[in-house]
Design an enzyme around this catalytic site. Structure first.
Site, short mmCIF file in Angstrom:
data_model
loop_
_atom_site.label_atom_id
_atom_site.label_comp_id
_atom_site.label_asym_id
_atom_site.label_seq_id
_atom_site.Cartn_x
_atom_site.Cartn_y
_atom_site.Cartn_z
N ASN A 67 41.55 1.53 123.99
CA ASN A 67 41.50 0.11 123.40
C ASN A 67 42.79 0.57 123.78
OD1 ASN A 67 41.97 3.34 121.83
ND2 ASN A 67 42.17 1.79 119.59
N HIS A 68 43.84 1.31 124.16
CA HIS A 68 44.79 1.12 124.20
C HIS A 68 45.58 0.31 126.12
CE1 HIS A 68 46.29 2.07 120.56
NE2 HIS A 68 45.76 3.38 120.50
N HIS A 86 34.53 5.32 125.06
CA HIS A 86 35.92 5.14 123.90
C HIS A 86 35.16 4.57 123.10
CE1 HIS A 86 39.52 6.26 124.22
NE2 HIS A 86 39.94 5.19 123.58
N ASP A 119 41.72 12.64 125.60
CA ASP A 119 43.06 12.01 125.75
C ASP A 119 44.07 12.65 125.26
OD1 ASP A 119 40.51 10.77 124.12
OD2 ASP A 119 41.49 9.08 123.59
N HIS A 147 39.55 11.80 119.48
CA HIS A 147 40.49 13.11 119.51
C HIS A 147 40.33 14.40 118.74
CE1 HIS A 147 44.40 11.13 120.80
NE2 HIS A 147 43.36 10.10 120.87
#
Length: 255
Positions: free
Chosen positions: A68-69, A148, A9, A175
């Protein structure tokens, strides 16, 4: 044998700038044929925008995955008109975009699939069922999955579920790079989480104090992107483009 690079990410402008600086060098050093970058946190304040996507492509990415974003920003509905920007395939039917990108490399092709976990995340369609259905229609042995997901158990389960059926399964979202990279079943490259690209002295890319205060006092706090030196995390995988079998996975942390 071909080399594919997956990068964890990218966080904010600092992460995009660092990617622009380092990715061309990494591609040359590791003779990378295809570069895949997770960009779901690449915009300021998370999500993905046309500006952050352009920065990632300008750095040398071939495909951008999300998570998810994926639809955090309004303009995301237009972003997914680009076939090389994908969102989790287990979003319900009718959601903008698609969950797979197939790159035609001439003598071979590579499919990259994006999935979202559902443990501690949004209750999307079952990712195990979705991937099983997708694999029936993918016409290449070279299949790589960006999963993810929040829970390490769900990521490990997906790795074993797809063992021998895909070329690679790489976790994103948390992350923090894990140290369990392996070739499972003698075929599938796997790592629980690729890590992130952005400010290293941070709480997953944001300033430390507000994040600590939220956990310490349980009060609403406003997060902002951290400053300071960045790092880049990911993996390089050697795979046989004729059989889809991965032979080597190497974890990268570039400072």
């Amino acid at each position: 044998m071909k080399n594919i690079l997956f990068i964890g990410d990218v966080v904010g402008k600092a992460g995009c700038d660092f990617l622009l600086k380092k990715l061309p060098l990494i591609k040359r050093q590791y003779a990378v044929d295809i570069a895949v970058v997770n960009g779901e946190n690449s915009a300021q304040g998370n999500g993905i925008t046309k500006l952050s996507a352009d920065m990632i492509f300008n750095a040398g990415a071939d495909i951008i995955t999300t998570g998810n974003h994926a639809f955090k920003r309004r303009e995301a509905y237009e972003i997914y008109d680009n076939d090389c920007i994908i969102r989790p395939a287990n979003y319900p039917d009718g959601a903008p975009g698609k969950g797979i990108c197939v790159l035609d490399m001439g003598a071979y092709s590579v499919a990259v699939i994006n999935l979202s976990g559902t443990v501690y995340l949004d209750p999307l369609d079952n990712p195990f069922t979705v991937i099983d259905n997708m694999l029936e229609e993918v016409d290449t042995p070279n299949i790589f999955v960006d999963f993810h997901a929040e829970a390490t158990s769900e990521k490990k389960a997906m790795g074993f579920h797809l063992e021998g059926r895909v070329s690679g399964v790489f976790g994103t979202h948390t992350h923090v790079p894990t140290a369990d990279e392996a070739i499972i079943g003698g075929h599938t490259a796997y790592i629980t989480d690729l890590g992130m690209t952005g400010p290293e002295r941070s709480m997953l890319g944001v300033e430390i104090k507000p994040a600590v205060d939220r956990l310490r006092f349980r009060l609403p706090t406003r997060f902002s992107e951290a400053e300071g030196d960045c790092f880049l995390c990911g993996v390089v995988v050697d795979f046989d483009e004729k059989t889809g079998k991965s032979h080597k996975i190497e974890r990268l942390i570039i400072r």
